[in-house]
Design an enzyme around this catalytic site. Structure first.
Site, PDB file in Angstrom:
ATOM      1  N   ARG A 113      -3.154  10.954   1.309  1.00  0.00           N
ATOM      2  CA  ARG A 113      -1.800  10.976   0.783  1.00  0.00           C
ATOM      3  C   ARG A 113      -1.225  12.379   0.935  1.00  0.00           C
ATOM      4  O   ARG A 113      -1.956  13.386   0.817  1.00  0.00           O
ATOM      5  CB  ARG A 113      -1.876  10.622  -0.692  1.00  0.00           C
ATOM      6  CG  ARG A 113      -0.560  10.549  -1.428  1.00  0.00           C
ATOM      7  CD  ARG A 113       0.294   9.430  -0.957  1.00  0.00           C
ATOM      8  NE  ARG A 113       1.273   9.018  -1.949  1.00  0.00           N
ATOM      9  CZ  ARG A 113       2.251   8.164  -1.665  1.00  0.00           C
ATOM     10  NH1 ARG A 113       2.383   7.666  -0.456  1.00  0.00           N
ATOM     11  NH2 ARG A 113       3.089   7.804  -2.606  1.00  0.00           N
ATOM     12  N   THR A 386       6.688   1.271   5.767  1.00  0.00           N
ATOM     13  CA  THR A 386       5.284   1.625   5.725  1.00  0.00           C
ATOM     14  C   THR A 386       4.668   0.682   6.721  1.00  0.00           C
ATOM     15  O   THR A 386       5.328  -0.233   7.194  1.00  0.00           O
ATOM     16  CB  THR A 386       4.775   1.331   4.300  1.00  0.00           C
ATOM     17  OG1 THR A 386       5.476   2.166   3.418  1.00  0.00           O
ATOM     18  CG2 THR A 386       3.288   1.555   4.139  1.00  0.00           C
ATOM     19  N   THR A 404       2.230   5.568   5.856  1.00  0.00           N
ATOM     20  CA  THR A 404       3.682   5.520   5.632  1.00  0.00           C
ATOM     21  C   THR A 404       4.351   6.875   5.787  1.00  0.00           C
ATOM     22  O   THR A 404       3.722   7.919   5.639  1.00  0.00           O
ATOM     23  CB  THR A 404       3.981   4.993   4.210  1.00  0.00           C
ATOM     24  OG1 THR A 404       5.370   4.715   4.092  1.00  0.00           O
ATOM     25  CG2 THR A 404       3.579   5.967   3.139  1.00  0.00           C
ATOM     26  N   ASN A 406       7.159   6.650   3.970  1.00  0.00           N
ATOM     27  CA  ASN A 406       7.897   6.170   2.804  1.00  0.00           C
ATOM     28  C   ASN A 406       9.129   5.393   3.273  1.00  0.00           C
ATOM     29  O   ASN A 406       9.023   4.239   3.613  1.00  0.00           O
ATOM     30  CB  ASN A 406       8.246   7.287   1.830  1.00  0.00           C
ATOM     31  CG  ASN A 406       8.674   6.701   0.476  1.00  0.00           C
ATOM     32  OD1 ASN A 406       8.304   5.588   0.154  1.00  0.00           O
ATOM     33  ND2 ASN A 406       9.446   7.429  -0.298  1.00  0.00           N
ATOM     34  N   GLU A 425       8.121  11.335   1.153  1.00  0.00           N
ATOM     35  CA  GLU A 425       7.211  10.823   0.127  1.00  0.00           C
ATOM     36  C   GLU A 425       7.462  11.450  -1.235  1.00  0.00           C
ATOM     37  O   GLU A 425       7.017  10.904  -2.252  1.00  0.00           O
ATOM     38  CB  GLU A 425       5.771  11.121   0.569  1.00  0.00           C
ATOM     39  CG  GLU A 425       4.800  10.010   0.318  1.00  0.00           C
ATOM     40  CD  GLU A 425       5.009   8.831   1.241  1.00  0.00           C
ATOM     41  OE1 GLU A 425       5.369   7.765   0.739  1.00  0.00           O
ATOM     42  OE2 GLU A 425       4.816   8.975   2.456  1.00  0.00           O
ATOM     43  N   ASP A 428       8.354   9.342  -4.164  1.00  0.00           N
ATOM     44  CA  ASP A 428       7.398   8.506  -4.904  1.00  0.00           C
ATOM     45  C   ASP A 428       6.974   9.149  -6.225  1.00  0.00           C
ATOM     46  O   ASP A 428       6.375   8.499  -7.073  1.00  0.00           O
ATOM     47  CB  ASP A 428       6.149   8.215  -4.055  1.00  0.00           C
ATOM     48  CG  ASP A 428       6.348   6.999  -3.154  1.00  0.00           C
ATOM     49  OD1 ASP A 428       7.334   6.267  -3.343  1.00  0.00           O
ATOM     50  OD2 ASP A 428       5.510   6.778  -2.262  1.00  0.00           O
ATOM     51  N   SER A 457       1.153   6.231  -5.350  1.00  0.00           N
ATOM     52  CA  SER A 457       1.492   5.269  -4.296  1.00  0.00           C
ATOM     53  C   SER A 457       1.212   3.854  -4.785  1.00  0.00           C
ATOM     54  O   SER A 457       0.504   3.644  -5.765  1.00  0.00           O
ATOM     55  CB  SER A 457       0.618   5.568  -3.077  1.00  0.00           C
ATOM     56  OG  SER A 457       0.739   4.547  -2.115  1.00  0.00           O
ATOM     57  N   GLY A 480       6.671  -0.839  -0.510  1.00  0.00           N
ATOM     58  CA  GLY A 480       6.746  -0.166  -1.814  1.00  0.00           C
ATOM     59  C   GLY A 480       5.928  -0.946  -2.835  1.00  0.00           C
ATOM     60  O   GLY A 480       4.824  -1.413  -2.541  1.00  0.00           O
TER      61      GLY A 480
HETATM   62  O1  DON Z   1       3.232   4.882  -1.222  1.00  0.00           O
HETATM   63  C1  DON Z   1       4.066   4.064  -1.576  1.00  0.00           C
HETATM   64  O2  DON Z   1       3.880   3.270  -2.471  1.00  0.00           O
HETATM   65  C2  DON Z   1       5.376   4.016  -0.824  1.00  0.00           C
HETATM   66  N1  DON Z   1       5.634   5.295  -0.220  1.00  0.00           N
HETATM   67  C3  DON Z   1       5.340   2.918   0.164  1.00  0.00           C
HETATM   68  C4  DON Z   1       6.644   2.768   0.879  1.00  0.00           C
HETATM   69  C5  DON Z   1       6.786   1.489   1.569  1.00  0.00           C
HETATM   70  O3  DON Z   1       5.944   0.643   1.547  1.00  0.00           O
HETATM   71  C6  DON Z   1       8.067   1.285   2.252  1.00  0.00           C
HETATM   72  N2  DON Z   1       8.012   0.124   3.057  1.00  0.00           N
HETATM   73  N3  DON Z   1       8.140  -0.824   3.491  1.00  0.00           N
END
Ligand code: DON
Length: 575
Positions: A113, A386, A404, A406, A425, A428, A457, A480
């Site tokens: 991460r 992602t 990702t 993000n 990111e 987040d 995340s 997400g």
């Molecule tokens: O780490 C996370 O939870 C987010 N940054 C994920 C973002 C994400 O899945 C966007 N996509 N479709």
């Protein structure tokens, strides 16, 4: 044996009958008119399989598998190839998580991460009036220190069998020689208003126009960067001219990542969360991702019912949504980077705690999370991305990886000279605890910004083992917070409803994340009578066109089935 390839949504191949160790599959029933009807076939391969959102990247992995590489070699090849062929999310300027199980019994959870830069401060995204700005989302200040290169290299060094240079060759070739843009990538380029604001416009919007399907995308700067990494290992990215280019880019746009941030970045190898669901074992990602804890907590609650009822019934929606709602209440307030804040892992993943949460669920009524501020409900949703990939090899090893930037195309910032996009990111984190982020997640102090801290995340790369501890399912998602709910529903569909993988992926999905206090459903996916009874129970339904982007592999008799997300594009390639 030839190569089995499926590119969604068109190609199909034959599926063999079920493995005797796996309970027979039961044909799924979805509501009339649901746009992804049951009964499609998955891609079958006898020995090994890779599934991702990019057919070219899945092919890169399968080439490595055919050459005798293991699942980790192939996953790393796939990860670097995605940085070339799926640049909206595949990346070297972001981060991710990898869950690994090896035939010799070892398991691992690699956490690469991004981290907050050393100059980050708690309130860095608030304006003079204390209001949240969009600087955690767009532009140079939005990026955490990238972890992808260090993490993939570490996984390869610890668990792979080939050299970094070997597994990176497909990615380098794709960047240097180029490839033909397919409709999925073309639509993503067309859909971004962020890339044109920065230097990547030169590559993706030549003459001001988005690259169309059929055009050739050549990325010489990226090829040079990948070659530096192949030659020097992570030092080729975190030190030297690539690092200097990244820092120069930061300085041009008011970003704060320094050469010291880059030189200090280190991935973390953690132990996967090992939990059980009705006799199956789950290996899932621990914090800094919330994915494994939240999924474990949800499934532990659901396991307290002897049966959840038919898929898609009122009883099923009520139970599954109530479990997610409670697990997300904990997620949003109790989880954060374990190196910075105490995280009550034992409690949240315990069966006893799940039983006490079950006792708070009224089987006849929804329980409000709390009164929800209308502004949270009205939060604009922007495209996001992602990407998850799953790989199994002929030796009994498996890898689940989610990576990702993000948001789709990250912060939009493209590093001049080095040819890659940077993540956003930092959004987040709880940039202002108690206020929703770009996914509407309302998070607390545990996830406030601190220098060097990993932002929480939802990524949930997960491997399910059957009762003989063999790999049964490899899954994970993009989306997400819906990553957690979408991945766990594919698992529930396979384990509880005994769907085959194609049906399990096509089944209508639901999502609940505590706040906003709404039950998100897929349009056309819930029978009208079930919608009526859910509303009567007090659920506030929020219909959306499509939920979650999952890529999964499942063991079947004599081999593997692979299914890329039927709601997006992708490729399952095996041999
Ligand atoms: O780490 C996370 O939870 C987010 N940054 C994920 C973002 C994400 O899945 C966007 N996509 N479709």
């Amino acid at each position: 044996m030839g190569t089995a390839v499926s590119v969604t949504p068109s190609a199909r191949s034959r599926t063999p009958a079920g493995d005797p160790r796996i309970a027979p599959r039961v044909p799924a029933q979805f509501p009339a008119g649901w746009r992804l009807p049951a009964g499609e076939r998955a891609t079958f391969a006898k020995n090994a399989m890779a599934v991702s959102n990019s057919p070219l990247a899945s092919e890169a992995a399968t080439d490595i598998l055919k050459r005798g590489g293991n699942a980790v070699d192939a996953a790393v090849a796939l990860g670097f190839a995605l940085a070339v062929t799926w640049p909206e999310a595949g990346n070297i300027g972001g981060g991710g998580y990898m869950v690994i199980t090896l035939a010799d019994g070892r398991t691992a959870a690699m956490d690469y991460r991004e981290i907050a830069p050393l100059a980050a401060t708690r309130d860095m995204y608030l304006d003079a009036d204390g209001k949240l700005t969009d600087k955690s989302i767009v532009g140079h200040l939005a990026s955490g220190v990238p972890g992808a290169v260090a993490g993939m290299a570490r996984a390869l060094e610890r668990y792979g069998t080939m050299t970094l240079s070997d597994v990176m060759q497909p990615a380098i070739r794709l960047a240097r020689e180029g490839f033909v843009v397919d409709s999925g990538l073309a639509s993503s380029i067309r859909g971004t208003d962020r890339v044109p604001q920065f230097e990547g416009a030169r590559v993706f919007f030549p003459n001001g126009q988005p690259l169309p399907a059929g055009a050739r995308l050549v990325q010489p700067e990226l090829a040079r960067t990948l070659q530096a990494i192949a030659d020097q290992g992570p030092a080729g990215f975190y030190r030297g001219w690539v690092a200097d280019s990244l820092v120069a880019e930061m300085q041009r746009g008011g970003g704060i990542i320094t050469t010291q941030d880059l030189a200090q970045y280190s991935p973390r190898e953690r132990r996967p969360i090992r939990s059980t669901y009705r006799g199956f074992t789950l290996l899932a990602m621990p914090p800094s991702s919330s994915g494994g804890v939240t999924m474990t907590e949800s499934l532990n609650i659901l396991e307290t019912w002897p049966s959840l009822g038919a898929h898609g019934s009122t009883q099923w929606y009520h139970a599954v949504a109530s479990a997610y709602q409670r697990a997300f209440i904990d997620r949003n307030s109790k989880l954060g980077d374990p190196e910075f804040v105490p995280v009550p892992m034992d409690q949240l993943t315990s069966k006893a705690y799940a039983r006490s949460l079950r006792a708070t669920i009224n089987d006849a009524r929804a329980t409000p999370t709390r009164d929800v501020d209308a502004t949270m409900q009205a939060l604009p949703r922007e495209p996001m991305n992602t990407t998850h990939y799953s790989v199994v090899d002929q030796f009994g090893n498996a890898v689940a990886t989610t990576t990702t930037l993000n948001g789709s195309w990250g912060s939009g910032v493209w590093v001049r000279g080095a040819g890659f996009f940077l993540n956003n990111e930092m959004d987040d984190f709880a940039a202002q605890p108690g206020m929703p982020n770009m996914f509407g997640l309302v998070q607390g102090e545990q996830n406030a910004i601190q220098p060097g801290k990993r932002m929480l995340s939802a990524m949930s790369p997960t491997i399910v083992l059957d009762s003989s501890q063999q790999v049964l399912l490899v899954a994970g998602a993009a989306g997400g917070p819906t990553i957690i709910t979408g991945t766990s529903q594919v698992i529930l569909n396979v384990l509880d409803h005994r769907m085959n993988l194609a049906d399990a992926m096509r089944a209508p999905r639901l999502h609940h994340q505590a706040l906003p206090d709404s039950l998100t459903i897929e349009i056309g996916g819930v029978a009208p009578a079930v919608q009526d009874s859910l509303r009567a129970m007090g659920w506030s339904l929020r219909p959306v066109r499509s939920l979650v982007n999952v890529n999964a592999i499942m063991r079947v008799k004599g081999g593997w089935e692979g299914v890329p997300e039927p709601r997006r594009s992708g490729g399952a390639v095996g041999h």
